[in-house]
Design an enzyme around this catalytic site. Structure first.
Site, PDB file in Angstrom:
ATOM      1  N   ASP A   1      55.540 -57.956 -15.738  1.00 26.22           N
ATOM      2  CA  ASP A   1      55.382 -56.839 -14.810  1.00 26.22           C
ATOM      3  C   ASP A   1      56.692 -56.735 -14.012  1.00 26.22           C
ATOM      4  O   ASP A   1      57.567 -57.569 -14.153  1.00 26.22           O
ATOM      5  CB  ASP A   1      54.172 -57.068 -13.898  1.00 26.22           C
ATOM      6  CG  ASP A   1      54.312 -58.339 -13.080  1.00 26.22           C
ATOM      7  OD1 ASP A   1      55.382 -58.965 -13.110  1.00 26.22           O
ATOM      8  OD2 ASP A   1      53.343 -58.717 -12.413  1.00 26.22           O
TER       9      ASP A   1
ATOM     10  N   PHE B   1      53.748 -55.047  -7.775  1.00 28.64           N
ATOM     11  CA  PHE B   1      52.408 -55.332  -7.262  1.00 28.64           C
ATOM     12  C   PHE B   1      52.403 -56.596  -6.398  1.00 28.64           C
ATOM     13  O   PHE B   1      51.825 -56.616  -5.306  1.00 28.64           O
ATOM     14  CB  PHE B   1      51.409 -55.476  -8.423  1.00 28.64           C
ATOM     15  CG  PHE B   1      50.027 -55.846  -7.972  1.00 28.64           C
ATOM     16  CD1 PHE B   1      49.205 -54.912  -7.368  1.00 28.64           C
ATOM     17  CD2 PHE B   1      49.555 -57.142  -8.121  1.00 28.64           C
ATOM     18  CE1 PHE B   1      47.934 -55.245  -6.928  1.00 28.64           C
ATOM     19  CE2 PHE B   1      48.282 -57.497  -7.682  1.00 28.64           C
ATOM     20  CZ  PHE B   1      47.475 -56.545  -7.089  1.00 28.64           C
TER      21      PHE B   1
ATOM     22  N   GLY C   1      47.302 -49.091 -10.213  1.00 22.33           N
ATOM     23  CA  GLY C   1      46.542 -48.707  -9.025  1.00 22.33           C
ATOM     24  C   GLY C   1      45.408 -49.663  -8.749  1.00 22.33           C
ATOM     25  O   GLY C   1      44.954 -50.397  -9.620  1.00 22.33           O
TER      26      GLY C   1
ATOM     27  N   ASP D   1      45.225 -56.619 -19.335  1.00 21.81           N
ATOM     28  CA  ASP D   1      45.508 -57.972 -18.849  1.00 21.81           C
ATOM     29  C   ASP D   1      44.711 -58.175 -17.574  1.00 21.81           C
ATOM     30  O   ASP D   1      44.464 -57.213 -16.836  1.00 21.81           O
ATOM     31  CB  ASP D   1      46.995 -58.143 -18.510  1.00 21.81           C
ATOM     32  CG  ASP D   1      47.329 -57.541 -17.157  1.00 21.81           C
ATOM     33  OD1 ASP D   1      47.380 -56.308 -17.063  1.00 21.81           O
ATOM     34  OD2 ASP D   1      47.500 -58.300 -16.185  1.00 21.81           O
TER      35      ASP D   1
ATOM     36  N   CYS E   1      35.028 -69.818 -30.299  1.00 23.63           N
ATOM     37  CA  CYS E   1      36.103 -70.545 -29.604  1.00 23.63           C
ATOM     38  C   CYS E   1      36.019 -72.035 -29.914  1.00 23.63           C
ATOM     39  O   CYS E   1      34.990 -72.547 -30.367  1.00 23.63           O
ATOM     40  CB  CYS E   1      36.037 -70.303 -28.096  1.00 23.63           C
ATOM     41  SG  CYS E   1      34.952 -71.421 -27.192  1.00 23.63           S
TER      42      CYS E   1
ATOM     43  N   CYS F   1      33.065 -73.933 -28.043  1.00 21.64           N
ATOM     44  CA  CYS F   1      31.715 -73.752 -28.598  1.00 21.64           C
ATOM     45  C   CYS F   1      31.626 -74.307 -30.017  1.00 21.64           C
ATOM     46  O   CYS F   1      30.633 -74.947 -30.368  1.00 21.64           O
ATOM     47  CB  CYS F   1      31.329 -72.272 -28.586  1.00 21.64           C
ATOM     48  SG  CYS F   1      31.131 -71.620 -26.911  1.00 21.64           S
TER      49      CYS F   1
ATOM     50  N   HIS G   1      37.183 -70.795 -23.676  1.00 24.19           N
ATOM     51  CA  HIS G   1      35.986 -69.998 -24.014  1.00 24.19           C
ATOM     52  C   HIS G   1      36.098 -68.569 -23.468  1.00 24.19           C
ATOM     53  O   HIS G   1      35.866 -67.596 -24.204  1.00 24.19           O
ATOM     54  CB  HIS G   1      34.729 -70.678 -23.455  1.00 24.19           C
ATOM     55  CG  HIS G   1      33.523 -69.812 -23.546  1.00 24.19           C
ATOM     56  ND1 HIS G   1      32.836 -69.612 -24.726  1.00 24.19           N
ATOM     57  CD2 HIS G   1      32.902 -69.038 -22.612  1.00 24.19           C
ATOM     58  CE1 HIS G   1      31.838 -68.767 -24.503  1.00 24.19           C
ATOM     59  NE2 HIS G   1      31.852 -68.405 -23.236  1.00 24.19           N
TER      60      HIS G   1
HETATM   61 ZN   LIG Z   1      33.033 -70.266 -26.688  1.00 24.31          ZN
END
Ligand SMILES: [Zn+2]
Length: 406
Positions: free
Chosen positions: A96, A100, A237, A288, A344, A347, A374
């Site tokens: 960026d 901001f 914004g 993002d 993931c 998991c 995760h």
């Molecule tokens: Zn997961």
């Protein structure tokens, strides 16, 4: 002046309603859109290392100009040979402009200036004090580009005024005027540097649309930013990503003014899985947000499934916002994984809610990594599924075949 060869492009692959699937080509490889970009504020996605980011199939990450400028500083990043080498990430990176953070994190610097009373805004730039030690700095549009040239990301942003949604019409009009003037200055400076980083790589510059919640200002900003030869268009914004109903309305105001051949980036959007789905359906390509990793660190993990509801993709969950609070005592004896069906590492390798509850409650460091993996993978899996949903029913191809039949 002749433009240098542009090793950056946006290839539109498919369209379904307003949703688009494409590929952004950058000097450090392709990014398939729609895409969620994990945020590495200080050049690090909190609690994860690069092996984790590859594992969860991140295609591009974000780094913050303001933070990197202050620490470790651009001199050191230059000595390292640029941000990719410094942080050991050879895939695309976006920075960026620092705008901001200058407005939201800078501390009192004398003269008051509306809500952001810690910064002094002038026509030529912004004076601010650093949040961590109070040192004074000044960012002009040219300086913001120069700092981003030294950092060396593939995609850089124009320096804009992060206006607040509670600005009056008069304040908002002035603010948008400054953002447009600064966008033009950033554009000219970028051109004068042949659009190259300090390391000789092409850097794509995105312009930022502002205008708060005023439809006429948003439209004016969309027209102006789209009129300059930027590589992509961002929508900034306070509302974007925090108020999804207003974000979608805002997209409706400006969609017809946005170019088809450039990626559209809604900045700071992606706190909840449904947000990314809604923004994609509204026509955005890039997202993002610090939300997924910040929520993970605070015990909030995503739970739910990507499904079709009335013909539209949705994140279906029996929990509010599609999250569970792993710190809740009811998970202490729950030996299921965080989210059945999640692909993931956390998991798939069998970590249970009971164990993650224990790690979270005892503040064990491995919790932060496992929960962040995760949550981020949930976002990346959703953008992956959205891409497949869009390409499976490509309206651009259907139009072409309809024409051929005639
Ligand atoms: Zn997961």
């Amino acid at each position: 002046m002749q433009s240098p060869q542009r090793p950056f492009s946006f290839e539109l692959i498919a369209k379904r309603g307003h949703a688009r699937a494409g590929v952004i080509h950058t000097p450090h490889g392709p990014v398939r859109t729609p895409i969620f970009m994990p945020v590495g504020t200080l050049g690090s996605v909190k609690s994860l290392d690069m092996a984790d980011l590859h594992e969860l199939q991140a295609e591009i990450i974000l780094a913050n100009t303001y933070h990197l400028f202050l620490r470790p500083g651009t001199d050191l990043i230059e000595q390292a040979g640029g941000i990719h080498k410094y942080i050991n990430w050879q895939q695309p990176i976006l920075t960026d402009s620092g705008g901001f953070q200058v407005f939201s994190l800078g501390v009192q610097s004398g003269q008051k200036s509306g809500k952001y009373n810690h910064v002094r805004i002038g026509a030529d730039g912004v004076s601010f004090r650093a949040h961590h030690n109070g040192s004074s700095y000044f960012f002009s549009p040219e300086r913001a580009i120069e700092i981003q040239r030294a950092i060396g990301a593939d995609i850089i942003m124009t320096f804009d005024e992060a206006m607040s949604d509670d600005y009056s019409k008069e304040q908002a009009t002035q603010s948008v005027g400054r953002t447009h003037q600064w966008a033009k200055q950033c554009f000219s400076y970028w051109q004068s540097q042949n659009r190259l980083s300090k390391y000789g790589d092409y850097q794509a510059l995105f312009g930022i649309i502002q205008g708060g919640l005023f439809p006429d200002l948003r439209k004016k900003s969309a027209s102006y930013i789209s009129s300059l030869d930027f590589d992509g268009i961002a929508i900034g914004g306070e509302t974007v990503g925090y108020n999804m109903a207003a974000t979608q309305e805002l997209m409706d105001w400006i969609r017809s003014l946005l170019p088809d051949h450039k990626p559209i980036y809604t900045m700071g959007l992606g706190r909840d899985p449904q947000d990314v789905i809604d923004a994609t359906l509204a026509g955005a390509d890039m997202f993002d947000c610090v939300g997924p990793t910040r929520l993970a660190r605070n015990g909030s993990v995503y739970e739910g499934q990507f499904r079709m509801v009335d013909g539209q993709p949705a994140f279906v969950s029996s929990h509010k916002h599609g999250r569970i609070n792993i710190g809740n005592q009811k998970y202490a004896h729950d030996f299921s994984v965080l989210n059945p069906g999640c692909d993931c590492y956390t998991c798939q390798s069998g970590y249970t809610r009971a164990y993650l509850h224990h790690l979270y409650c005892t503040r064990e460091l491995s919790y932060y990594r496992l929960a962040s993996i995760h949550n981020l993978r949930t976002m990346l899996r959703i953008t992956d599924k959205l891409r497949k949903w869009i390409t499976a029913h490509d309206e651009t191809k259907q139009k072409t075949s309809a024409k051929t039949k005639k």
